[in-house]
Scaffold this motif. Sequence first.
Motif, PDB file in Angstrom:
ATOM      1  N   TYR A   1      12.345 -11.690  15.858  1.00  0.00           N
ATOM      2  CA  TYR A   1      12.462 -10.305  16.333  1.00  0.00           C
ATOM      3  C   TYR A   1      13.641  -9.585  15.682  1.00  0.00           C
ATOM      4  O   TYR A   1      13.627  -8.363  15.516  1.00  0.00           O
ATOM      5  CB  TYR A   1      12.616 -10.316  17.850  1.00  0.00           C
ATOM      6  N   ALA A   2      14.667 -10.347  15.307  1.00  0.00           N
ATOM      7  CA  ALA A   2      15.871  -9.756  14.729  1.00  0.00           C
ATOM      8  C   ALA A   2      15.727  -9.447  13.243  1.00  0.00           C
ATOM      9  O   ALA A   2      16.617  -8.836  12.661  1.00  0.00           O
ATOM     10  CB  ALA A   2      17.050 -10.705  14.937  1.00  0.00           C
ATOM     11  N   ARG A   3      14.618  -9.849  12.622  1.00  0.00           N
ATOM     12  CA  ARG A   3      14.482  -9.696  11.168  1.00  0.00           C
ATOM     13  C   ARG A   3      13.508  -8.590  10.758  1.00  0.00           C
ATOM     14  O   ARG A   3      13.154  -8.487   9.579  1.00  0.00           O
ATOM     15  CB  ARG A   3      14.067 -11.035  10.549  1.00  0.00           C
ATOM     16  N   TYR A   4      13.074  -7.793  11.713  1.00  0.00           N
ATOM     17  CA  TYR A   4      12.168  -6.683  11.405  1.00  0.00           C
ATOM     18  C   TYR A   4      12.753  -5.393  11.922  1.00  0.00           C
ATOM     19  O   TYR A   4      13.500  -5.407  12.894  1.00  0.00           O
ATOM     20  CB  TYR A   4      10.785  -6.947  12.040  1.00  0.00           C
TER      21      TYR A   4
ATOM     22  N   HIS B   1       2.590  -5.035  23.262  1.00  0.00           N
ATOM     23  CA  HIS B   1       3.916  -4.965  23.877  1.00  0.00           C
ATOM     24  C   HIS B   1       4.303  -6.313  24.493  1.00  0.00           C
ATOM     25  O   HIS B   1       5.469  -6.725  24.426  1.00  0.00           O
ATOM     26  CB  HIS B   1       3.934  -3.875  24.943  1.00  0.00           C
ATOM     27  N   ASP B   2       3.338  -7.005  25.090  1.00  0.00           N
ATOM     28  CA  ASP B   2       3.632  -8.304  25.687  1.00  0.00           C
ATOM     29  C   ASP B   2       3.992  -9.341  24.624  1.00  0.00           C
ATOM     30  O   ASP B   2       4.921 -10.138  24.800  1.00  0.00           O
ATOM     31  CB  ASP B   2       2.447  -8.791  26.514  1.00  0.00           C
ATOM     32  N   LEU B   3       3.261  -9.354  23.520  1.00  0.00           N
ATOM     33  CA  LEU B   3       3.605 -10.263  22.425  1.00  0.00           C
ATOM     34  C   LEU B   3       4.993  -9.952  21.879  1.00  0.00           C
ATOM     35  O   LEU B   3       5.779 -10.863  21.590  1.00  0.00           O
ATOM     36  CB  LEU B   3       2.562 -10.157  21.304  1.00  0.00           C
ATOM     37  N   MET B   4       5.307  -8.666  21.748  1.00  0.00           N
ATOM     38  CA  MET B   4       6.645  -8.281  21.291  1.00  0.00           C
ATOM     39  C   MET B   4       7.715  -8.747  22.275  1.00  0.00           C
ATOM     40  O   MET B   4       8.790  -9.217  21.880  1.00  0.00           O
ATOM     41  CB  MET B   4       6.702  -6.765  21.109  1.00  0.00           C
ATOM     42  N   ALA B   5       7.433  -8.613  23.569  1.00  0.00           N
ATOM     43  CA  ALA B   5       8.398  -9.051  24.575  1.00  0.00           C
ATOM     44  C   ALA B   5       8.644 -10.552  24.471  1.00  0.00           C
ATOM     45  O   ALA B   5       9.784 -11.021  24.597  1.00  0.00           O
ATOM     46  CB  ALA B   5       7.895  -8.685  25.971  1.00  0.00           C
TER      47      ALA B   5
END
Length: 319
Positions: free
Chosen positions: A107-110, A148-152
């Motif tokens: 998540y921190a690399r996009y 959104h759930d996958l992102m969470a």
Amino acid sequence: MRYPAVYLTLASVGLLIGCHRAEPTRPALDPIAQATPAAGSTPLDYAAPPDSTIPADPMGAAIRRGRDLFTQTTTLLPRYAPGNIVCSSCHLDAGRRPDAASLAGVYARYPKYMTRTGAVVTLQDRINHCFTRSLAGSRLPDDSREMHDLMAYLAFLSTGVPHGAHVVGESIPKLPPLTGDSTTGAAIYATTCVVCHGAGGAGIPPAIPALWGAPSYSIGASMSREERAAAFIRHFMPQTAPGSLTDQQAYDLAAFINSHERPDMPNKANDWPLGGAPTDLPYDTRDHAARRPPARLLPRSRPTEALVSAAPTLGPTDR
């Protein structure tokens, strides 16, 4: 002003966090720190937080739904993942296992630049590349609750990782370049792999993924490359004795598996638009001739839904 979907998702995560004050023992759910690591910095020795730390609030509910979508993709999203491969088929242990395409810290690399697309992509785009290529399915709407759930869930797996940081074990280690022999691979498959994946490569849904045919990954997936498939096999297969095969045996198995028919990937000829396609890519691009393509490509039922377009450039009248 219209904002990119990734910032809308980050904003919605922030609102949820703001409405539910974290207990002192909970991990911070915003994984993006202010400091950005310098280029070439040492990868972090990082482990994603355990599921036991998922909070018992609306944010936690979204994380759990995302985890379930990740591990039960074909069951919960059959229209978007119609085959016999789920996200955790490649990203082992629900995306946590080091060196198995781990998603800890992703998540921190996009957003990031991808040479395959020749453009900067968001994490939603990258998720959809997996849906359309590795799962041979259709792209999820960016504004859907499922996205959104996958992102969470991916944010949770990246808790505390500074923006732009890399972590130890985030990709599958590369193997030295070898050439697989599909005939030898067929013999290894018959004694080592057939008990789980079956003589026809269909696997046992949903636990064991299909290795070829309509339910398997498309030619546009990373696993369609001989070295990437061999690297996964070498380190993690067979599940009863991972690491027991040699590099050459892994290449032989990869050559046999990838010689079979599998779903096509629309618009694949436009991959690597600026050049630099991997040498073992099994399809033609602008500056690359296909190497050892599969026996046959199967048409996609919804080819237009398998396209993840790069963001358009604004015209003079739009600015």
